[in-house]
Enzyme design. Structure first.
Site, PDB file in Angstrom:
ATOM      1  N   HIS A 116       0.583  -1.078  -0.422  1.00  0.00           N
ATOM      2  CA  HIS A 116      -0.039  -0.614  -0.263  1.00  0.00           C
ATOM      3  C   HIS A 116       0.839   1.422   0.099  1.00  0.00           C
ATOM      4  O   HIS A 116       0.276   2.404   0.467  1.00  0.00           O
ATOM      5  CB  HIS A 116      -0.693  -0.523   0.920  1.00  0.00           C
ATOM      6  CG  HIS A 116      -1.628  -1.391   0.719  1.00  0.00           C
ATOM      7  ND1 HIS A 116      -1.550  -1.843   1.717  1.00  0.00           N
ATOM      8  CD2 HIS A 116      -3.704  -1.381   0.369  1.00  0.00           C
ATOM      9  CE1 HIS A 116      -2.414  -3.107   1.867  1.00  0.00           C
ATOM     10  NE2 HIS A 116      -3.572  -2.131   1.285  1.00  0.00           N
ATOM     11  N   ASP A 218      31.021 -30.060  22.370  1.00  0.00           N
ATOM     12  CA  ASP A 218      31.666 -31.466  21.724  1.00  0.00           C
ATOM     13  C   ASP A 218      32.832 -31.473  20.494  1.00  0.00           C
ATOM     14  O   ASP A 218      32.288 -31.255  19.091  1.00  0.00           O
ATOM     15  CB  ASP A 218      29.811 -31.832  21.008  1.00  0.00           C
ATOM     16  CG  ASP A 218      30.340 -33.423  20.476  1.00  0.00           C
ATOM     17  OD1 ASP A 218      31.185 -33.563  20.653  1.00  0.00           O
ATOM     18  OD2 ASP A 218      29.046 -33.839  19.783  1.00  0.00           O
ATOM     19  N   HIS A 221      32.984 -35.368  18.716  1.00  0.00           N
ATOM     20  CA  HIS A 221      32.809 -36.052  17.503  1.00  0.00           C
ATOM     21  C   HIS A 221      34.368 -36.275  16.554  1.00  0.00           C
ATOM     22  O   HIS A 221      34.285 -36.720  15.563  1.00  0.00           O
ATOM     23  CB  HIS A 221      31.654 -35.525  17.129  1.00  0.00           C
ATOM     24  CG  HIS A 221      31.914 -34.406  16.464  1.00  0.00           C
ATOM     25  ND1 HIS A 221      32.390 -33.308  16.826  1.00  0.00           N
ATOM     26  CD2 HIS A 221      32.300 -33.549  15.117  1.00  0.00           C
ATOM     27  CE1 HIS A 221      32.671 -31.727  16.523  1.00  0.00           C
ATOM     28  NE2 HIS A 221      32.373 -32.365  15.102  1.00  0.00           N
ATOM     29  N   HIS A 226      35.354 -36.190  11.959  1.00  0.00           N
ATOM     30  CA  HIS A 226      36.078 -35.059  11.091  1.00  0.00           C
ATOM     31  C   HIS A 226      37.474 -36.134  10.594  1.00  0.00           C
ATOM     32  O   HIS A 226      38.428 -35.832  10.104  1.00  0.00           O
ATOM     33  CB  HIS A 226      36.140 -34.187  11.764  1.00  0.00           C
ATOM     34  CG  HIS A 226      35.779 -32.837  11.174  1.00  0.00           C
ATOM     35  ND1 HIS A 226      33.919 -33.068  10.773  1.00  0.00           N
ATOM     36  CD2 HIS A 226      34.520 -32.471  12.747  1.00  0.00           C
ATOM     37  CE1 HIS A 226      33.514 -32.514  10.851  1.00  0.00           C
ATOM     38  NE2 HIS A 226      33.772 -32.535  12.656  1.00  0.00           N
ATOM     39  N   ASP A 368      29.635 -33.583   9.423  1.00  0.00           N
ATOM     40  CA  ASP A 368      28.678 -32.654  10.912  1.00  0.00           C
ATOM     41  C   ASP A 368      27.252 -32.711   9.767  1.00  0.00           C
ATOM     42  O   ASP A 368      26.283 -33.424  10.905  1.00  0.00           O
ATOM     43  CB  ASP A 368      28.666 -31.312  11.276  1.00  0.00           C
ATOM     44  CG  ASP A 368      30.591 -30.907  11.970  1.00  0.00           C
ATOM     45  OD1 ASP A 368      29.802 -32.028  12.584  1.00  0.00           O
ATOM     46  OD2 ASP A 368      31.109 -30.119  11.640  1.00  0.00           O
TER      47      ASP A 368
END
Length: 448
Positions: A116, A218, A221, A226, A368
């Site tokens: 508008h 973390d 992991h 990795h 990941d």
């Protein structure tokens, strides 16, 4: 009508939340990663309450410079003002709610709604409309219908945060002693930091907490998930985190930082020896500025999340926000942060290194993303969602013989930060306001 966004009055409570989050016994349940009712409560009690990262000051250096982002699922505009200040507005016209800005970033003298023709200046004031005469005939007061502002905006070391809640503590109180650690990345050289290379956007079919928790502490992991990617980038063997002589997990009100003191462990996996050399070159000046301890953190094996969804990797120098898009989807915003004083070729090497490692096609990010998506998808099953998930590593490992700020735990292979993160999540969902949050630590150096 005030242009300040009103506090959301949340009266709903979640029954039996203790059944899915029992920090004392080191367990959570998969339901928290898929349940729609829990997600709706998160939007109201976490994303409409907490301080959220919205921009870096380097993205909006001049008057009228802006970026668009989200706070939870609320779209906002972050814009530099004439006086040098920063305002954050809802990206929604107060007439029918249409977006007023569709670009991710830019420079403007104002915003105009496509629907508008309502137009707004940099200050968010309503300055005009299509067929303005009909509004005047209706005793319309333009001063009351500007873009709606968030309740509070503040910045720390170039990082801009905002909150919808006027009752929230100050940003400095919210961050608390974590700022001492964050300086290792964001204030290790005169002039501070800047973002380079624009924003990388990607989506994952995962819950936002899975990703945020991964960065809160973390490191466990990394040695498994990795390993092959790290070996490829380093061209050989990878150091084991468990072999580090000194490493820590530190948390405060849900924020968490796990780190070693190896100086360049994170930056090494970018595969650019020039970056290692750069960090070793500046290390003496960092020690003079921040002390010997933090000079060892500048590119070390580490990760951090500021509750609820702002994370970074020092050394790899990627900064990201896990933007919720439902209980089982996120939009990931990623930037590369560098010292302003760094040589241009060093900045470019960091940008390219991030593309190779932590981008949608990066060798680490693909690892990941797959894990996070399957952690979320399994929680769709009724029985699986109720299964206990273990987060008890490092119980009773708090360091009592340290002067480091915050809640300090021995070692990085420790889930103390994850427990603190989910405890803060649990506390917010059970509290109707900041005043009801139990065991608040704001303004203190140690948790009681």
């Amino acid at each position: 009508m005030s242009n300040i966004i009103k506090t959301i009055d949340v009266t709903d409570s979640l029954e039996n939340l203790k059944d899915v989050c029992d920090i004392e016994n080191g367990r959570i349940a998969g339901k928290i990663f898929y349940d729609q009712a829990i997600y709706e409560q998160e939007l109201e009690k976490i994303f409409a309450r907490c301080w959220l990262f919205v921009a870096h000051e380097s993205q909006i250096p001049n008057t009228g410079d802006y970026v668009t982002t989200t706070m939870g699922e609320d779209e906002v505009i972050v814009i530099r003002q004439k006086d040098g200040g920063i305002k954050v507005f809802l990206n929604a016209c107060p007439h029918r709610g249409n977006k007023v800005c569709f670009a991710e970033s830019g420079t403007t003298r104002g915003f105009i709604c496509n629907y508008h023709g309502w137009s707004f200046n940099v200050q968010g004031n309503l300055v005009g409309q299509h067929e303005s005469g009909i509004y005047e005939a209706s005793d319309f007061d333009k001063a009351k219908w500007g873009l709606k502002e968030v309740a509070q905006v503040d910045s720390w070391k170039g990082l801009v945060f905002a909150t919808f809640d006027p009752q929230a503590p100050t940003l400095q109180e919210y961050l608390g002693p974590m700022t001492w650690y964050l300086d290792a990345l964001f204030d290790n050289q005169e002039g501070g930091t800047e973002f380079v290379g624009g924003c990388i956007r990607s989506t994952y079919d995962c819950n936002w907490k899975i990703a945020a928790e991964n960065f809160v502490g973390d490191i466990l992991h990394a040695g498994w998930t990795h390993d092959s990617a790290a070996r490829a980038m380093l061209g050989g063997s990878v150091a084991k985190v468990s072999d580090f002589e000194e490493s820590y997990s530190v948390n405060w009100n849900g924020h968490g930082y796990e780190f070693a003191l190896d100086t360049v462990g994170n930056v090494a996996v970018l595969g650019e020896s020039a970056l290692n050399k750069y960090l070793h070159t500046i290390k003496p000046s960092v020690a003079e500025r921040l002390g010997e301890f933090r000079s060892n953190m500048i590119g070390a094996v580490s990760s951090c999340t500021i509750f609820p969804n702002f994370s970074f990797l020092a050394g790899q120098n990627t900064v990201r926000v896990w933007q919720p898009r439902g209980p089982n989807k996120i939009e990931l915003f990623t930037w590369v942060v560098v010292n302003k004083s760094a040589p241009q070729e060093i900045k470019e090497k960091w940008r390219k290194g991030a593309m190779m490692t932590f981008s949608p096609t990066g060798v680490f990010e693909m690892d990941d993303g797959e894990n996070w998506e399957y952690c979320t998808k399994t929680a769709k099953g009724r029985v699986t969602a109720a299964q206990d998930l273990y987060i008890g590593l490092g119980m009773n490992s708090r360091a009592s013989d340290t002067s480091l700020p915050g809640n300090v735990f021995k070692g990085q292979l420790n889930e103390a930060n994850a427990r603190a993160y989910y405890q803060q999540w649990f506390d917010h969902l059970n509290a109707k306001s900041w005043k009801e949050l139990p065991n608040r630590n704001f303004g203190k150096q140690e948790a009681e």
